[in-house]
Design a protein around this motif. Structure first.
Motif, PDB file in Angstrom:
ATOM      1  N   ASN A 234       0.907   4.237  -2.789  1.00  0.00           N
ATOM      2  CA  ASN A 234       0.776   5.647  -2.408  1.00  0.00           C
ATOM      3  C   ASN A 234       1.958   6.465  -2.931  1.00  0.00           C
ATOM      4  OD1 ASN A 234      -1.609   5.112  -1.068  1.00  0.00           O
ATOM      5  ND2 ASN A 234      -0.658   4.958   0.948  1.00  0.00           N
TER       6      ASN A 234
ATOM      7  N   THR B  10       0.830  -1.209   0.000  1.00  0.00           N
ATOM      8  CA  THR B  10       0.000   0.000   0.000  1.00  0.00           C
ATOM      9  C   THR B  10       0.862   1.255   0.000  1.00  0.00           C
ATOM     10  OG1 THR B  10      -1.716  -1.187   1.226  1.00  0.00           O
ATOM     11  CG2 THR B  10      -1.849   1.207   1.214  1.00  0.00           C
TER      12      THR B  10
ATOM     13  N   ASP C 135      -1.190  -5.607   6.405  1.00  0.00           N
ATOM     14  CA  ASP C 135      -1.607  -4.642   5.392  1.00  0.00           C
ATOM     15  C   ASP C 135      -2.106  -5.365   4.132  1.00  0.00           C
ATOM     16  OD1 ASP C 135      -1.517  -1.707   4.308  1.00  0.00           O
ATOM     17  OD2 ASP C 135      -0.534  -2.929   2.767  1.00  0.00           O
TER      18      ASP C 135
ATOM     19  N   ASN D 153      -5.970  -5.237   2.538  1.00  0.00           N
ATOM     20  CA  ASN D 153      -6.148  -4.682   1.187  1.00  0.00           C
ATOM     21  C   ASN D 153      -6.105  -5.766   0.114  1.00  0.00           C
ATOM     22  OD1 ASN D 153      -5.957  -1.561   1.682  1.00  0.00           O
ATOM     23  ND2 ASN D 153      -4.304  -2.467   2.891  1.00  0.00           N
TER      24      ASN D 153
END
Length: 279
Positions: A95, A91, A193, A197
């Motif tokens: 980003n 993630t 994480d 996700n």
């Protein structure tokens, strides 16, 4: 023109170090953003030579370090910040890619006037290929996608259930870097994480949703990411182009450091195929 080790400062986030290679004229150039892989960095091996070849063909080539790849602003090569490396996850890399793209396309970007904002290609190597696939499936600004030796899924990288249980118990696991001899840590947050996700990080689903030109380049003899993973990607998007490289490896014959003034034969072919695909 070569602009090296520029720093994108971010509020509440680690900075991103980036390079740009381009001809300094007034012609608008297609934008190419390169994403390095696991235990990689923007200055690895022959990536500078690769960047020069793209820029010579009137492309605006940007490469950058993911913010938690283990490098620092002061030393973007290799891995002086193992705590940051341990805190990395997929993630964060997505980003980072979004932030670098937003910055390049913003009014604050110093070279905005020579970029064709309607012509944007992502190039991803290895794990960076997986990140690029997810991003290309999510972001309509991306107009073409190229992966080099890309993985086709994230989940299998975590190992067996026993491996994951031991990792959770200890809170950290270590992977030996054969070149630097560092024991590189991963905190268990990485797996947490991924689970949180999992749907977003499904490379199969993302590939099936790709509606832009996609080029998949992979070595038949790749020892790190098997050629079958390229076949998966091509199966999931039959409109993609799959190009096989023979008698090569995961990094197409390059190594770090790369002292030669020319690319290895396989990587040279990869670059030429990629440039022709963009054009």
């Amino acid at each position: 023109m070569i602009v090296k080790h520029q720093i994108l400062q971010r509020i509440d986030n680690k900075p991103i170090v980036w390079d740009a290679y381009f001809k300094s004229d007034s012609t608008k150039k297609p934008l190419v953003i390169f994403c390095h892989g696991y235990k990689g960095f923007k200055d690895w091996g022959a990536w500078d030579l690769v960047a020069e070849m793209f820029s010579e063909q009137d492309l605006f080539f940007v490469k950058f370090n993911f913010s938690h790849n283990g490098g620092t602003v002061e030393n973007p090569i290799d891995f002086p910040d193992l705590k940051a490396f341990a805190e990395n996850n997929y993630t964060k890399e997505l980003n980072d890619l979004d932030d670098i793209l937003n910055f390049i396309l913003s009014e604050n970007f110093p070279y905005k006037n020579i970029i064709d904002t309607k012509n944007i290609t992502l190039v991803g190597h290895s794990r960076g290929g997986g990140i690029s696939i997810i991003k290309a499936s999510e972001d309509q600004r991306i107009t073409s996608l190229i992966t080099w030796a890309s993985i086709s899924d994230f989940g299998s990288r975590f190992g067996s259930n026993e491996d994951i249980s031991a990792w959770k118990h200890h809170g950290v696991k270590y992977v030996l870097n054969g070149r630097t001899k560092q024991h590189m840590p991963h905190y268990f947050q990485f797996y947490d994480d991924y689970l949180a996700n999992k749907d977003r990080l499904n490379i199969k689903k993302a590939t099936e949703n790709i509606r832009i030109p996609q080029l998949i380049i992979h070595s038949l003899e790749d020892e790190a990411v098997k050629f079958s993973e390229a076949e998966n990607l091509h199966l999931w998007n039959p409109k993609s182009d799959l190009y096989k490289i023979t008698n090569s490896n995961h990094v197409f014959g390059a190594s770090h450091p790369w002292e030669n003034v020319k690319l290895p034969k396989s990587l040279d072919l990869v670059v030429h195929k990629s440039i022709a695909f963009i054009k």
